[in-house]
Scaffold this active site. Structure first.
Site, PDB file in Angstrom:
ATOM      1  N   PRO A  76      98.385  -7.059 126.471  1.00 25.04           N
ATOM      2  CA  PRO A  76      97.612  -8.124 127.023  1.00 25.04           C
ATOM      3  C   PRO A  76      96.363  -8.019 126.353  1.00 25.04           C
ATOM      4  CG  PRO A  76      99.433  -7.755 128.428  1.00 25.04           C
ATOM      5  CD  PRO A  76      99.571  -6.404 127.500  1.00 25.04           C
ATOM      6  N   CYS A  77      95.866  -9.308 125.883  1.00 23.12           N
ATOM      7  CA  CYS A  77      94.462  -9.198 125.540  1.00 23.12           C
ATOM      8  C   CYS A  77      93.580 -10.041 126.582  1.00 23.12           C
ATOM      9  CB  CYS A  77      94.405  -9.984 124.193  1.00 23.12           C
ATOM     10  SG  CYS A  77      94.631 -11.758 124.010  1.00 23.12           S
TER      11      CYS A  77
END
Length: 423
Positions: A76-77
């Site tokens: 996840p960014c």
């Protein structure tokens, strides 16, 4: 033909897998995905449609990994993104990286490929990235990071992402070099390739446009008429234009189009000066400008009717008053299109929140880009099945990776790994 076994974590709709499989096949290897994982059920639906495999859900429910050669993870960014809160490992989404470490400890692959936003590099003054590097090196892996722009890999999109690679108990020598590409989509010259780019022909937006998409994607007659009126019939001037109410430059504003009510030339002039001057340091350091009093506005807009003009703009909802100070009404999401792509340049970065509001003037039509065109901006083949709900398709594509970039870095990794590791 030799088989390469791999794992696909935080799989999304399968962009990392698709690029990786293309790389394997180009080198004469057979891909074998042993396990995939993606928590979003809508993404799992698209993944299954394209790979005939339903990914497992939450990574935290996976206890261990089967023996495999290469681990893929687009973790996840949001917690590292410029657009997010940049909480890093203080954010639970950031700590999901430690779930990767937990699974690596259950079964060490020969190599890994991670993908994230470029904000990872500078987050917390580099401490977040240093933590990731340290944790991987503690487990015996090399660690290389490259910032690569999709526009250097045969797709017309100005998209910079961080790609991390490592090999267990080896020191590989990658030919890749970080290259941010063009500063923006306007300065991109399709006739020139980056010194560090792969040997791909230059590509521009025109190359990915559909010939005759459904009329559903046409902008409304009201919006198109307003644009024609403002541009005096020359819709070619839409190329590269933003529609935004708090910036100047190559932009069109709601008051110029009369979207909330027609404005006089004086009102338009006042609004255009206001959004530019409010950014001056004399009024403060806020990036998008300060709220200004009438007296402050009068310092750069000399007009005996200033009070009446301001009152009219408030009535039409182009300005709002907060404690006797004026502020533009941020109506950018009310525009049907927030950016018109230039067919002879590259696209701005495709993002999940507003990929559905990128537009283009092409073949006499003022329209939004289609989900298929968005997919082409990411390098997905036309055979790739998109989500049947186009709103979800746009969002998923904005969150995805660019396929040719993944293919290029995977080829680089495999060429280093295969001779030594004897996969």
């Amino acid at each position: 033909m030799k088989t390469v076994k791999f794992i696909d974590l935080f799989a999304g709709i399968g962009g990392l897998r698709l690029g990786f499989e293309q790389a394997l096949q180009s080198l004469g290897f057979t891909p074998d995905c042993l396990l995939s994982s993606e928590i979003d059920k809508e993404a799992r639906q698209v993944y299954e449609a394209n790979f005939s495999e339903t990914p497992k859900g939450d990574i935290q429910t996976i206890t261990s990994l089967p023996a495999h050669d290469i681990l893929l993870a687009g973790f996840p960014c949001q917690s590292f993104s410029y657009a997010g809160k940049k909480a890093g490992f203080g954010d639970t989404r950031g700590t999901l990286f430690f779930e990767i470490l937990r699974l690596i400890d259950s079964q060490k692959p020969k190599a890994f490929i991670f993908e994230n936003v470029r904000g990872l590099v500078s987050h917390d003054q580099g401490k977040t990235l240093n933590t990731i590097r340290k944790k991987m090196q503690e487990r015996g892996y090399s660690f290389d990071l490259f910032l690569l722009n999709s526009s250097n890999y045969g797709v017309p999109q100005n998209r910079v992402r961080a790609y991390m690679m490592g090999v267990f108990n080896q020191t590989p020598h990658f030919k890749l070099v970080s290259d941010l590409g063009a500063k923006d989509s306007h300065s991109y010259d399709s006739g020139q390739l980056s010194l560090f780019s792969v040997s791909k022909p230059p590509c521009k937006v025109r190359d990915i446009l559909e010939d005759n998409p459904h009329q559903h994607y046409d902008c409304s007659a009201e919006f198109t008429t307003a644009l024609q009126r403002f541009l005096e019939g020359d819709l070619e001037k839409l190329h590269g234009v933003r529609l935004i109410d708090y910036r100047g430059g190559n932009s069109i504003h709601s008051w110029e189009l009369g979207l909330r009510g027609d404005c006089t030339s004086e009102e338009i002039d006042l609004m255009n000066r206001f959004i530019t001057k409010r950014r001056n340091k004399v009024f403060g350091q806020h990036q998008d400008g300060k709220l200004l009093t009438q007296a402050q506005i009068a310092s750069f807009y000399k007009n005996p009717n200033l009070g009446k003009l301001l009152a009219s703009l408030v009535d039409k909802n182009y300005l709002q008053v907060i404690e006797d100070k004026y502020k533009p009404v941020a109506g950018n999401f009310s525009f049907e299109v927030y950016k018109f792509l230039d067919p002879d340049k590259i696209s701005v970065t495709l993002v999940a929140s507003d990929a559905n509001r990128l537009g283009v003037y092409h073949r006499g039509r003022v329209r939004r880009i289609t989900p298929r065109e968005a997919a082409r901006l990411q390098g997905f083949p036309d055979s790739f099945q998109l989500h049947p709900n186009e709103t979800k398709a746009y969002r998923q594509l904005g969150n995805s990776v660019t396929i040719p970039v993944v293919k290029a870095i995977a080829q680089e990794l495999l060429e280093n790994l295969i001779p030594a590791a004897k996969i």
